[in-house]
Enzyme design. Structure first.
Site, PDB file in Angstrom:
ATOM      1  N   GLN A   1      16.887 -77.103 -16.194  1.00 51.41           N
ATOM      2  CA  GLN A   1      16.777 -76.876 -17.642  1.00 51.41           C
ATOM      3  C   GLN A   1      16.242 -78.094 -18.388  1.00 51.41           C
ATOM      4  O   GLN A   1      15.770 -77.974 -19.512  1.00 51.41           O
ATOM      5  CB  GLN A   1      18.144 -76.477 -18.230  1.00 51.41           C
TER       6      GLN A   1
ATOM      7  N   CYS B   1      22.482 -68.673 -22.995  1.00 50.96           N
ATOM      8  CA  CYS B   1      21.846 -69.679 -22.140  1.00 50.96           C
ATOM      9  C   CYS B   1      21.014 -70.606 -23.013  1.00 50.96           C
ATOM     10  O   CYS B   1      20.272 -70.133 -23.877  1.00 50.96           O
ATOM     11  CB  CYS B   1      20.954 -68.999 -21.106  1.00 50.96           C
ATOM     12  N   LEU B   2      21.122 -71.901 -22.785  1.00 55.89           N
ATOM     13  CA  LEU B   2      20.351 -72.873 -23.573  1.00 55.89           C
ATOM     14  C   LEU B   2      18.851 -72.728 -23.322  1.00 55.89           C
ATOM     15  O   LEU B   2      18.050 -73.209 -24.104  1.00 55.89           O
ATOM     16  CB  LEU B   2      20.803 -74.305 -23.235  1.00 55.89           C
TER      17      LEU B   2
ATOM     18  N   HIS C   1      26.650 -68.803 -13.618  1.00 54.35           N
ATOM     19  CA  HIS C   1      25.474 -68.953 -14.466  1.00 54.35           C
ATOM     20  C   HIS C   1      24.680 -70.209 -14.072  1.00 54.35           C
ATOM     21  O   HIS C   1      23.458 -70.159 -13.890  1.00 54.35           O
ATOM     22  CB  HIS C   1      25.925 -69.019 -15.934  1.00 54.35           C
ATOM     23  N   GLU C   2      25.401 -71.332 -13.919  1.00 60.18           N
ATOM     24  CA  GLU C   2      24.715 -72.592 -13.605  1.00 60.18           C
ATOM     25  C   GLU C   2      24.161 -72.581 -12.182  1.00 60.18           C
ATOM     26  O   GLU C   2      23.066 -73.078 -11.933  1.00 60.18           O
ATOM     27  CB  GLU C   2      25.644 -73.790 -13.820  1.00 60.18           C
TER      28      GLU C   2
ATOM     29  N   GLY D   1      27.463 -75.645 -20.060  1.00 61.86           N
ATOM     30  CA  GLY D   1      26.910 -75.986 -18.762  1.00 61.86           C
ATOM     31  C   GLY D   1      25.445 -76.316 -18.898  1.00 61.86           C
ATOM     32  O   GLY D   1      24.786 -75.871 -19.853  1.00 61.86           O
TER      33      GLY D   1
ATOM     34  N   HIS E   1      20.849 -70.942 -11.992  1.00 61.87           N
ATOM     35  CA  HIS E   1      19.721 -71.783 -12.414  1.00 61.87           C
ATOM     36  C   HIS E   1      19.108 -72.536 -11.231  1.00 61.87           C
ATOM     37  O   HIS E   1      17.899 -72.755 -11.190  1.00 61.87           O
ATOM     38  CB  HIS E   1      20.182 -72.811 -13.465  1.00 61.87           C
TER      39      HIS E   1
END
Ligand code: ZN
Length: 188
Positions: free
Chosen positions: A51, A99-100, A141-142, A46, A145
């Protein structure tokens, strides 16, 4: 299309609520194409617009079921409903996520098992996603963000402290930190 640098924890865009998308323009279409390419290059399951430094309410996702069925898409201006998470401590093996924007690490986090997400796609068509398990985790999670929340913000005290130490050691937790998929090897 282009792979974009991914912002790392500490960059203000990751810690502020994103703004709704007013209209899907060519600029937005290009952004989404770049987000898919960046997500695949990372690789990740994702990616939210903040991000890649864009404070708009958009995220992309991609995942394969146990039977290998692909599941992939983009959602604009999402709303999220979830069942209450089951109380208790998360399981290290089954409930750890990454997480990226906090690359190379994973921590356990209890999430809701079922969600419904509504929003629109790039054509302005209504989207409704009802998923459970790992896909529900990705959605939560997304979505976080877009509200300026990183999963490390939700960790238990000990893991949160560990995460802060890691961030300090790596020189994160400052504006402008980023990494480039395909260029930077963050597991080294
Ligand atoms: Zn993330």
């Amino acid at each position: 299309m282009a792979v974009l640098p991914i912002r790392i924890m500490g960059d203000p865009v990751l810690h502020s609520p994103a703004s709704p998308v007013a209209e899907v323009t060519d600029e937005i279409r290009t952004l989404v194409a770049d987000m898919f390419e960046t997500m695949d290059a990372a690789p990740g399951v994702g990616l939210a617009a903040p991000q890649v430094g864009v404070g708009l309410r958009i995220y992309t996702y991609t995942y394969q079921d146990d039977d290998g069925a692909p599941w992939r898409g983009v959602i604009i201006n999402p709303e999220l409903w979830m069942t209450p998470p089951v109380p208790g401590d998360p399981d290290e093996d089954d409930e750890s996520e990454g997480c990226l924007s906090f690359p190379g690490e994973r921590f356990p986090l209890r999430r809701s098992d079922r969600v419904i997400v509504t929003g629109t796609d790039l054509e302005g068509e209504a989207v409704r996603i009802q998923v459970d398990g790992w896909r529900a985790r990705i959605m939560q999670h997304e979505f976080d963000h877009l509200d300026g929340i990183l999963y490390v913000d939700r960790l238990g005290d000990n893991d949160w402290k560990t995460a802060q130490k890691i961030a300090k050691k790596r020189g994160w937790n400052r504006p402008g930190a980023s990494w480039m998929p395909g260029v930077d090897d963050l597991d080294a």
